[in-house]
Design a protein around this motif. Sequence first.
Motif, PDB file in Angstrom:
ATOM      1  N   TYR A   5      77.639  35.935  48.046  1.00 34.91           N
ATOM      2  CA  TYR A   5      76.934  34.670  48.253  1.00 34.91           C
ATOM      3  C   TYR A   5      77.024  34.336  49.732  1.00 34.91           C
ATOM      4  O   TYR A   5      77.882  34.848  50.469  1.00 34.91           O
ATOM      5  N   ASP A   6      76.131  33.485  50.182  1.00 34.88           N
ATOM      6  CA  ASP A   6      76.084  33.088  51.585  1.00 34.88           C
ATOM      7  C   ASP A   6      77.100  31.974  51.834  1.00 34.88           C
ATOM      8  O   ASP A   6      77.019  30.901  51.214  1.00 34.88           O
ATOM      9  N   ASN A   8      77.536  30.061  54.481  1.00 34.72           N
ATOM     10  CA  ASN A   8      76.927  28.868  55.078  1.00 34.72           C
ATOM     11  C   ASN A   8      76.262  28.008  54.002  1.00 34.72           C
ATOM     12  O   ASN A   8      76.389  26.774  54.010  1.00 34.72           O
ATOM     13  N   GLN A   9      75.544  28.663  53.106  1.00 29.91           N
ATOM     14  CA  GLN A   9      74.914  27.940  52.007  1.00 29.91           C
ATOM     15  C   GLN A   9      75.956  27.304  51.100  1.00 29.91           C
ATOM     16  O   GLN A   9      75.792  26.177  50.620  1.00 29.91           O
ATOM     17  N   LEU A  10      77.066  28.019  50.882  1.00 28.19           N
ATOM     18  CA  LEU A  10      78.132  27.479  50.036  1.00 28.19           C
ATOM     19  C   LEU A  10      78.745  26.234  50.666  1.00 28.19           C
ATOM     20  O   LEU A  10      79.027  25.250  49.966  1.00 28.19           O
ATOM     21  N   TYR A  12      77.296  24.144  52.584  1.00 27.91           N
ATOM     22  CA  TYR A  12      76.327  23.061  52.385  1.00 27.91           C
ATOM     23  C   TYR A  12      76.421  22.519  50.967  1.00 27.91           C
ATOM     24  O   TYR A  12      76.415  21.297  50.747  1.00 27.91           O
ATOM     25  N   LEU A  13      76.513  23.415  49.983  1.00 23.12           N
ATOM     26  CA  LEU A  13      76.604  22.998  48.589  1.00 23.12           C
ATOM     27  C   LEU A  13      77.891  22.207  48.321  1.00 23.12           C
ATOM     28  O   LEU A  13      77.883  21.227  47.577  1.00 23.12           O
TER      29      LEU A  13
END
Length: 379
Positions: A5-6, A8-10, A12-13
Amino acid sequence: MTYPYDLNQLAYLIKQWGRELGFQQVGICDTDLSHEEPRLQAWLDKQYHGEMAWMARHGMLRARPHELLPGTLRVISVRMNYLPAKAAFAKTLNNPTLGYVSRYALGRDYHKLLRQRLKKLGDRIQEHCGSLQFRPFVDSAPIMERPLAAKAGLGWVGKHSLILNREAGSWFFLGELLIDLPLPVDQPLEEQCGRCVACMTTCPTGAIVAPYTVDARRCISYLTIELEGAIPEALRPLMGNRIYGCDDCQLICPWNRFSQLTDEDDFSPRAALHTPALLDLFQWDEAKFLRITEGSAIRRIGHQRWLRNIAVALGNAPYEENVVPALQARLGQSALIDEHIHWAIEQQLARRAAHAIDVQLPQKKRLIRAIEKGLPRDA
């Protein structure tokens, strides 16, 4: 190491999930607090921790979160507002017959609430990742939460040692979630206190001995909550009607003009603690104390220290005929309470004598003027 999983995206989440769980802000930082260790050691060497032996016992572990949970790579730091809409600061502090309870303690104990929310955040991250080691903390372990919050970009450390946020002031709780993922970190903020020393000059007992340095032994929060024995006599008159904690350094802070109110019902003030009469509080037996403080942070000081604190406040209150009998009625419960009751009675009697002089003085002046004018003495 690669992840399915990314990161950076995590990150943010995680911040989005945190806001959904009721946190007003979520930040991420690494675990390196080595720059804090010399300051922490100097503070301990000066005995500023008072009777809080656990502060010295854990030593530099407080600055090493990765040792609390081996494998920890990041700290997720959160804040949650607690200031109620009707805080009644002035109404309580300006009336010495009322007891002032620090605003954070008027509702439910924040430790459990924040820890439960942090646990839910950890569970959600774990569900997303499939594998995760995490552990939540809310004043529950030796960890330097304020330096971590500052490093995670939640605010800066003010001269009163509390975290300040430009948009939210300082009326918020902090919590941490230690995790073993190398998430991207947030950037710390620049300090915005400038030359302001309002918190230092307003402290009733002079506990902020230098910028960013609090001598707990003089702090009213320490004296009313952490100190188990007798409150130093020289500090008692400075405590006023503060019976659990103190908010003066926050009340005076210009940044708290931007404070945000809580939307958590659990932090709403309990009626019996909001603007309570000191004499009413002093009448509570232990059963009533335990019942009213159930689920509250106040309960941990116990009934004996509760009465100790109120006795000091009654000693600082204006003289009233019914105060001394109320104090005397509590004598004999313990040596600790008795010491503070005897002190309070002495203060009340001294105030009564001073009041008598103040009342008699105008009468004597009128009598002298009448004699000088040759008028009848009952003129």
